[in-house]
Write a protein that holds these residues in place. Structure first.
Motif: not given
Length: 731
Positions: A367-385
């Protein structure tokens, strides 16, 4: 079941028209379609194939895969160009189709990466200084792995081998392997290493089919493949240094320089050689354009410059650029630790980290990575950073990128991708095959033209040595051993101090002589001036000199910045007596004692301090770096080695000042007490009257005896004293 990835043919010699591959395995034969225009595109038009047959489960009973390459000819099947044999098929076995890949296979389109979040790191208070590439290089040489990943610092990984030999990168053949093709007529004999006539690029995947009826076969591998058309690429080759080179000159040294060849292009000028060395620092970048895979073999050669060509080859190494471009480990451009938008470490890849992360997710079927509007969080490969997991507050390094890009780069660095690195490649020469001729440290960046223009190249020009001047003022000497005995039976010495920088013996200087020192105390007030060249990154002094009169080039020696001072007893009619030595490393200068009473030597000659209230010596404090503090004054111990141990033989009061060449020019000072006598002003020393009681030379004693007002016994006594003095000096 056997799935075959037939990617293409490489390196076929002669006028090849329409080659095709014949694969024979276990009684079945597979033919690939012919390559219509081999000169413009050596890849097969169809790449994925399937063979199904019954095989034993034990690997040792599996038949080998036999490869034969045919060219179009007047009769079928055509002209046999080359053949090969693939054994040891266990490495291509896959026990869980669709979920687990065989060792060495990579491009299945279903792979995923396990990404571990970073622990929190403490915020660094001070902003780090901007450093160039050489600073990262020398920090990487000293780095023992103690620095955590979250530290706000650029990191450079130095591999002691080729990038293909790093285990976690699978030889950079995770997409396809390279199988050598030999001349027809049977396989080579054991021990022989025949020259190959070509290469087959491909991969195999072996897995069992379900035995139960009605169970669908596993999904095929090799579904999502990159385009098989040739790619125009910009190649940047960074050659840093070489070491352990084999000598080519009669002096036991070489004059090496670098030449880079890719396809029909060759770069490298023989005039840009490094004279008289086996460990040259090149610091050169070569930029070429190439069409991969038509021009895939990059050859880097180190040659020895001779006065009359041709030059001798020291050794060379070859890099397969196609494997690096196709590898899923992103070997075409190493990932840095930090994201800089400008400066020496500016982002040099074509795609920003967030765009790179999106492209990787698309090519791996994630799945394509999902970034927060501020760019301080991202969901990639079913994990949130979350950015706070590896950053606390704003970044402390210069030219920091936006939070979105820093977070994306953090996620990329947790994947098994090639980091920003420096690989060490072995050099071999065709005249002595199999015998290593040295090592070369370098790296390669490959930028496909369809991804846009790359960032600025890295500046790896060798650092030039900086000019410094060390000013050492010898004020006093105390507790110096007295090696002579005067006419009255008293011990004495004629003390003087000599000094030089290690490796610069021709700059040796000495003070005047303190005659007839009866108490071990000498006063000098004498200034030494030592200009030198210093390499801050290597922490060494650079000394350029001609080794011989007939030498045409200067040899650069690199030695530690060490000040050597020696105390001597001056004698008129015999060799001077050595009284002690003091060696001071300017980078790790022992802290001086504030007074002579507190100064003493350690068990191995190292300076120790003594507590004022006791006799027990205290261990030396942490050394100081004179290149940082610039000034130091105090007492240092002189030592003398006897019987394998060091003992204290005197103490010197010194003041050390380190100036740059520009500062020394703005604040001139003379040697000794010569003009300009400034910074500081050195007055003539006040020496005790006991030094003048006994005259400085026998001639002065004779003069006083002849001019004595009362001749007779006084004159005879003076002449007798002169005779005794001469006999004592001679015998």
């Amino acid at each position: 079941s056997l799935q075959v990835l037939a990617w293409g043919l490489r390196g076929l010699r002669g006028a090849v028209q329409e080659p095709r591959l014949e694969l024979h395995w276990g009684g079945q034969t597979l033919w690939t379609p012919g390559i219509k225009d081999f000169a413009s595109n050596p890849n097969f038009p169809s790449t994925a194939f399937l063979l199904t047959l019954a095989l034993p489960e034990e690997e040792q009973f599996m038949p080998p895969i036999r490869l034969r390459v045919w060219d179009k000819g007047p009769k079928e099947p055509g002209v046999l160009l080359g053949q090969g044999c693939v054994q040891g098929l266990g490495r291509y076995r896959c026990w869980a189709p669709g979920h687990e890949q065989p060792s060495g296979s990579g491009n299945t389109g279903t792979g995923s990466y396990t990404v571990v979040s970073m622990p929190e790191e403490e915020e660094e208070e001070e902003e780090e200084e901007e450093v160039d590439w050489w600073s990262k290089f020398y920090m990487a040489l000293e780095d023992k792995g103690e620095i955590p990943w979250g530290a706000n610092r650029d990191r450079l990984k130095i591999y002691g081998c080729e990038l293909e030999a790093v285990p976690e990168f699978q030889g950079l053949q995770d997409f396809c392997h390279t199988f050598l093709l030999h001349k027809p007529g049977g396989p080579p004999r054991p021990g022989e290493d025949p020259e190959p006539v070509g290469e087959f690029k491909g991969l195999f995947c072996i897995y069992p089919l379900p035995k139960e009826p009605g169970v669908p076969p596993p999904p095929p591998h090799f579904q999502q493949l990159p385009p098989s058309t040739p790619q125009e690429c910009l190649v940047r080759v960074y050659v840093v240094r070489a070491f352990d080179l084999s000598p080519r000159d009669v002096t036991g040294l070489s004059d090496p320089y670098v030449r880079v060849s890719l396809g029909k292009k060759t770069l490298g000028q023989r005039e840009q050689y490094v004279p008289n060395t086996l460990e040259p620092v090149f610091g050169r970048m070569f930029e070429l354009t190439a069409t991969i895979p038509l021009e895939k073999d990059l050859r880097v050669t180190v040659l020895d410059h001779d006065r009359l060509p041709p030059d001798q080859e020291i050794g060379s190494t070859t890099i397969d650029l196609e494997n690096r471009l196709l590898s899923q480990h992103r070997a075409h451009c190493g990932l840095p630790t930090l994201h800089h938008t400008a400066g020496p470490a500016a982002w040099r890849d074509q795609l920003c980290p967030s765009r790179t992360l999106e492209l990787i997710a698309a090519t791996r079927g994630l799945p394509s990575p999902q970034f927060s509007p501020e760019g301080t969080a991202v969901t990639f490969n079913h994990q949130t950073f979350i950015g706070n997991h590896f950053e606390r507050g704003p970044p402390t390094f210069r030219h920091a990128g936006p939070p979105r890009e820093r977070l994306a780069l953090h996620v990329l660095n947790r994947c098994p991708f090639v980091p920003e690195h420096l690989e060490t490649r072995a050099l071999y020469c065709s005249a002595q095959p199999g015998l290593e001729q040295g090592k070369l440290q370098m790296w390669v960046d490959i930028f496909p033209a369809n991804l846009g223009p790359p960032g600025p190249p890295v500046n790896i020009d060798p650092r030039k040595a900086e000019g410094y001047e060390l000013r050492c003022v010898v004020w006093n000497a105390q507790d110096v051993e007295m090696g002579d005995i005067n006419l009255l039976g008293q011990r004495m010495s004629d003390i003087y101090v000599t000094g030089w920088l290690d490796g610069l013996w021709e700059q040796r200087q000495h003070t005047d002589v303190h005659y007839r020192c009866l108490d071990g105390h000498g006063a000098f007030n004498w200034r030494f001036l030592f200009p030198f060249e210093f390499l801050a990154a290597e922490k060494l002094c650079a000394i350029s000199r001609r080794e011989h009169i007939w030498s045409l080039d200067e040899t650069v020696l690199k030695v530690p910045p060490k000040l050597i001072l020696q105390v001597w007893d001056n004698d008129k009619f015999k060799a001077d007596d050595f009284l002690g030595i003091l060696e001071l490393d300017l980078r790790q200068l022992p802290r001086p004692a504030p007074s002579a009473r507190l100064c003493r030597a350690g068990p191995e000659g190292s300076p120790w301090l003594r507590w004022p209230w006791g006799r027990t010596p205290a261990p030396a404090l942490a050394p100081i770096n004179l290149f940082r503090v610039r000034r130091a004054r105090g007492w240092w111990p002189c030592t003398l080695q006897e019987g394998g141990s060091w003992r204290l033989s005197g103490k010197l009061e010194l003041s050390l000042e380190l100036l740059t060449a520009q500062e020394a020019e703005e604040r001139p000072a003379g040697k000794g007490r010569e003009e300009p006598n400034k910074y500081p002003v050195l007055p003539p020393p006040r020496r005790s009257k006991t030094s003048l009681l006994w005259f400085r030379s026998p001639l002065r004693l004779l003069r006083y005896g002849i001019r004595w007002r009362y001749c007779g016994w006084a004159g005879l006594a003076a002449m007798a004293v002169l005779l005794l003095f001469l006999m004592h000096s001679l015998f």
